[in-house]
Design an enzyme around this catalytic site. Structure first.
Site, short mmCIF file in Angstrom:
data_model
loop_
_atom_site.label_atom_id
_atom_site.label_comp_id
_atom_site.label_asym_id
_atom_site.label_seq_id
_atom_site.Cartn_x
_atom_site.Cartn_y
_atom_site.Cartn_z
N LYS A 94 -38.41 -7.69 131.78
CA LYS A 94 -37.91 -8.59 132.84
C LYS A 94 -38.38 -10.03 132.55
CE LYS A 94 -36.91 -5.74 136.82
NZ LYS A 94 -37.45 -5.32 137.72
N ARG A 97 -40.52 2.28 135.78
CA ARG A 97 -39.01 2.34 135.44
C ARG A 97 -38.94 1.46 134.22
NH1 ARG A 97 -34.54 -0.78 136.20
NH2 ARG A 97 -32.72 -0.05 136.68
N1 HH2 Z 1 -34.79 -3.18 138.33
C1 HH2 Z 1 -33.50 -3.30 137.98
C2 HH2 Z 1 -32.57 -2.48 138.40
N2 HH2 Z 1 -33.05 -1.48 139.49
N3 HH2 Z 1 -34.76 -0.47 140.87
C3 HH2 Z 1 -36.06 -0.29 141.16
N4 HH2 Z 1 -36.17 0.63 142.10
N5 HH2 Z 1 -36.81 -1.15 140.64
C4 HH2 Z 1 -36.63 -2.09 140.00
O1 HH2 Z 1 -37.54 -2.84 139.56
C5 HH2 Z 1 -35.21 -2.27 139.34
C6 HH2 Z 1 -34.37 -1.23 140.02
C7 HH2 Z 1 -33.12 -4.33 136.92
O2 HH2 Z 1 -33.39 -3.86 135.82
P1 HH2 Z 1 -32.10 -3.37 134.75
O3 HH2 Z 1 -31.64 -1.98 135.62
O4 HH2 Z 1 -32.63 -3.33 133.58
O5 HH2 Z 1 -30.90 -4.52 134.68
P2 HH2 Z 1 -29.75 -4.70 135.66
O6 HH2 Z 1 -29.98 -4.82 137.04
O7 HH2 Z 1 -29.33 -5.96 135.05
O8 HH2 Z 1 -28.78 -3.75 135.36
#
Ligand code: HH2
Length: 255
Positions: A203, A237
């Site tokens: 992040k 995660r």
């Molecule tokens: N972060 C993201 C998405 N979903 N869910 C939970 N429970 N906690 C988190 O910190 C979280 C989440 C964002 O990360 P990522 O899925 O890699 O990116 P994107 O939202 O751009 O798909």
């Protein structure tokens, strides 16, 4: 928890797993690398992301959930949409992960219809605008009061206490200072009586700390995950499962 983003625009892996066969292959790989849960998302929630229509999110997510469940993978589905929650539960997912904390109309009903674990995350604002000017009086007090209230609402609606996981939502309407305060408060959040999930993998906050672009945040991500576990997180995660599992195993063996 390993991450599979079936999206075109996720901040670190957008477009890599948009094809179902690639997403499935990646999910199996993360399981083999040691993920206990594989989190499938079809809508990016990165700052500034645009919403994805239900039909498109369904087309991306459901075939991947079905295939991974068939292979015996414990699957979590990352969605804010109640209809998709129902369909994912029908397809056999073990957890519904909602960055909107089940506040959409019909979301609570969707998860109480069947027994499934739920991850309840805090977010200030919504993805399109959440990083514009996040503001808190006392970030730790506000986030923990929000999580407590949402967990109580879910339990009142019939969700089992044991099925609930709480997540402070690193980066969701939070500056580096807010994220750091919440990180230091992980033991306090864990003391609320529910397992805590921490998501910092790749992040922006890690970019601010290290000065590195998203593709060079592996070491920072592994460090953050390990520190989160040491601070009381039950779930981390992460995109990089193999490296994270090695770090946690090493700590567990040597501590
Ligand atoms: N972060 C993201 C998405 N979903 N869910 C939970 N429970 N906690 C988190 O910190 C979280 C989440 C964002 O990360 P990522 O899925 O890699 O990116 P994107 O939202 O751009 O798909």
């Amino acid at each position: 928890m390993g991450i599979v983003n079936v999206t075109a625009d996720s901040f670190s892996d957008g477009g890599r797993f948009l094809e179902a066969s690639r997403a499935i292959e990646h999910g199996l790989r993360l399981r083999d690398e040691g993920a206990d849960l594989v989190d499938i998302g079809g809508e990016s929630t990165r700052p500034g992301a645009q919403p994805v229509p239900l039909d498109e999110e369904r087309r991306r997510v459901i075939p991947v959930v079905e295939a991974l469940v068939r292979e015996g993978v414990a699957v979590s589905v990352d969605t804010m949409k109640p209809t998709l929650m129902r369909e994912a539960i029908e397809a056999g997912c073990a957890m519904v992960n909602d960055v909107n904390a089940f506040r959409a109309e019909g979301a609570v009903e969707a998860i109480t219809a069947r027994r499934v674990a739920v991850c309840v995350m805090h977010m200030q604002g919504e993805p399109a605008t959440m990083q514009s000017q996040p503001r808190y009086g006392d970030v730790v007090a506000e986030v923990s009061a929000f999580l407590r209230a949402r967990a109580a609402a879910l339990e009142a609606a019939g969700v089992l206490h044991e099925a609930i996981v709480l997540d402070p939502g690193f980066g969701f309407g939070k500056t580096l200072e807010h994220n750091a305060a919440l990180f230091r408060a992980l033991p306090k959040l864990a003391a609320l009586g529910y397992p805590v999930l921490a998501g910092l993998s790749r992040k922006r906050t890690l970019g601010e700390i290290t000065g590195r672009p998203v593709e060079e945040r592996l070491a920072a991500s592994v460090a953050a995950a390990l520190l989160a576990v040491q601070n009381g997180a039950s779930f981390v995660r992460v995109h990089d499962v193999k490296e994270t599992v090695d770090a946690i195993k090493t700590w567990m063996a040597l501590r």
